[in-house]
Enzyme design. Structure first.
Site, mmCIF file in Angstrom:
data_model
loop_
_atom_site.group_PDB
_atom_site.id
_atom_site.type_symbol
_atom_site.label_atom_id
_atom_site.label_comp_id
_atom_site.label_asym_id
_atom_site.label_seq_id
_atom_site.Cartn_x
_atom_site.Cartn_y
_atom_site.Cartn_z
ATOM 1 N N ARG A 254 0.809 -1.230 0.000
ATOM 2 C CA ARG A 254 0.000 0.000 0.000
ATOM 3 C C ARG A 254 0.843 1.283 0.000
ATOM 4 N NH1 ARG A 254 -2.543 -3.656 -1.218
ATOM 5 N NH2 ARG A 254 -4.592 -4.322 -0.451
ATOM 6 N N SER A 304 -10.424 1.118 3.650
ATOM 7 C CA SER A 304 -9.713 0.640 4.839
ATOM 8 C C SER A 304 -8.916 1.779 5.469
ATOM 9 C CB SER A 304 -8.770 -0.501 4.466
ATOM 10 O OG SER A 304 -9.499 -1.607 3.975
ATOM 11 N N GLU A 374 -3.672 3.573 6.425
ATOM 12 C CA GLU A 374 -3.685 3.393 4.974
ATOM 13 C C GLU A 374 -4.274 4.630 4.307
ATOM 14 O OE1 GLU A 374 -5.801 0.456 1.696
ATOM 15 O OE2 GLU A 374 -5.075 -0.395 3.579
#
Length: 381
Positions: A254, A304, A374
């Site tokens: 990520r 998320s 994130e």
């Protein structure tokens, strides 16, 4: 496209239209030719006036009456010809560069965000690159906004220029799908499936754009951007363009080396594998249904909130800490999926940030695990 902007002088007042900026007139052949023609006409008019001037001591010639009937308009357009502005005589025009002080909440999936100094929607490559050039020449920072997901925009907003990237186009060449940076990932998956290309179905479940995926290594269902990216066309604030291969982008879970930089993705190429159209479409539907069952898609969210720690899941840790349903202000940890924070009732960015901090603190206390966000915090915090 706008070429150059001139800042207001220190003694100048603010423009009547808040989106107006001074733009230097283009010094092209057409403008130089027009200027030469105007000067020639002026010289001819002056010569005619001198030739018609009365002799000394002679009678004054009669003046042609210019009076018009009351209420009549200019015969050519129905309106009087506009008077040229003083700025136009100095080689300047006024052009609108986006809108000023636009709230960003309607443009984010979380429905949160303060105002942008300048907000501009671009729908073509030319507009995207031109807007970057204008911002650079005015020393304005640029933030490119795609789908507005995976972002938490500060309540005080974003300084500089926010470019809403609506540059959407795609093409297929063999097993390669090329898409511009404003193209939704779901569209990339659909184009691939219609062409009988498999391996990109997971993109249909990621609510973002190609540009965001390239920057943040977006992924789902065990796949991520780094697995399928061939290369990306990039541009920096100086207008320099180049193509970077996937191995040059420093991808990790990520994240990439592009994050935190002013480098903008223009387009990207993704490689799938030859397959069956029906199987690809079926897989997309299966993934979409699973996402609907597990995620709180009925409420505003930004995807998320935390990255999964090695060997575990952020959602499991948050739920095990008893934080499902915990709320601060209008922000709440989703009862449906603990790694989602939803805007339950008019939440602010400060509410979400405070709830994120609480979750991190409680998980660290219970499990000695540090959760890494994130979601990207942007703007003036």
């Amino acid at each position: 496209m706008l070429r150059r902007l001139r800042r207001r002088t220190a003694h100048g007042g603010r423009s009547r239209r808040r989106g107006d900026l001074f733009v230097r007139a283009r010094a092209g052949r057409h403008s130089r030719g027009c200027e030469g023609a105007r000067l020639a006409r002026r010289r001819r008019v002056r010569r005619r006036r001198r030739s018609r001037s009365p002799r000394a001591g002679g009678p004054r010639p009669l003046r042609r009456s210019r009076a018009r009937a009351r209420g009549r308009r200019h015969p050519s357009r129905g309106h009087p010809a506009p008077r040229a502005s003083a700025r136009a005589g100095r080689g300047l025009t006024i052009a609108t560069f986006g809108a000023r002080d636009v709230p960003l909440a309607p443009h984010t999936s979380l429905r949160i965000g303060g105002p942008a100094d300048f907000f501009l929607r671009v729908a073509t490559e030319k507009d995207l690159l031109g807007a970057i050039q204008v911002a650079r020449e005015n020393e304005l920072p640029v933030f490119v906004l795609g789908g507005g997901t995976n972002l938490l925009v500060a309540d005080r907003g974003i300084r500089g220029v926010v470019l809403q990237n609506a540059f959407r186009e795609s093409s297929v060449d063999g097993e390669i799908v090329t898409a511009s940076s404003g193209t939704e990932l779901a569209h990339v998956a659909a184009v691939a499936a219609r062409s009988g290309i498999e391996g990109l179905e997971w993109m249909a479940t990621v609510p973002g754009t190609v540009g965001g995926a390239v920057h943040g290594n977006a992924g789902a269902f065990g796949s991520e951007t780094a697995d399928v990216l061939v290369n990306a066309e990039l541009v920096d604030m100086n207008g320099d363009r180049w193509t970077a291969k996937v191995e040059e982008l420093g991808y990790a879970y990520r994240t990439s080396t592009l994050q935190g930089t002013p480098i903008v993705c223009v387009r990207a190429r993704f490689r799938g594998r030859g397959g069956d159209r029906a199987n690809a479409v079926k897989r997309i539907k299966e993934m979409a249904n699973e996402r609907i069952k597990k995620q709180p898609l009925a409420q505003p969210n930004t995807g998320s909130i935390f990255r999964n720690p090695p060997g575990d899941f952020a959602g499991r840790l948050i739920e095990a800490a008893g934080l499902k349903g915990r709320a601060i202000g209008g922000a709440m940890v989703s009862p449906k999926h603990a790694n989602f924070i939803v805007n339950a009732n008019g939440a602010t960015a400060s509410d979400v940030h405070a709830l994120m901090t609480l979750v991190q603190r409680e998980v660290a206390k219970r499990f000695n695990v540090k959760l890494v966000p994130e979601v990207e915090l942007v703007g003036e915090w």
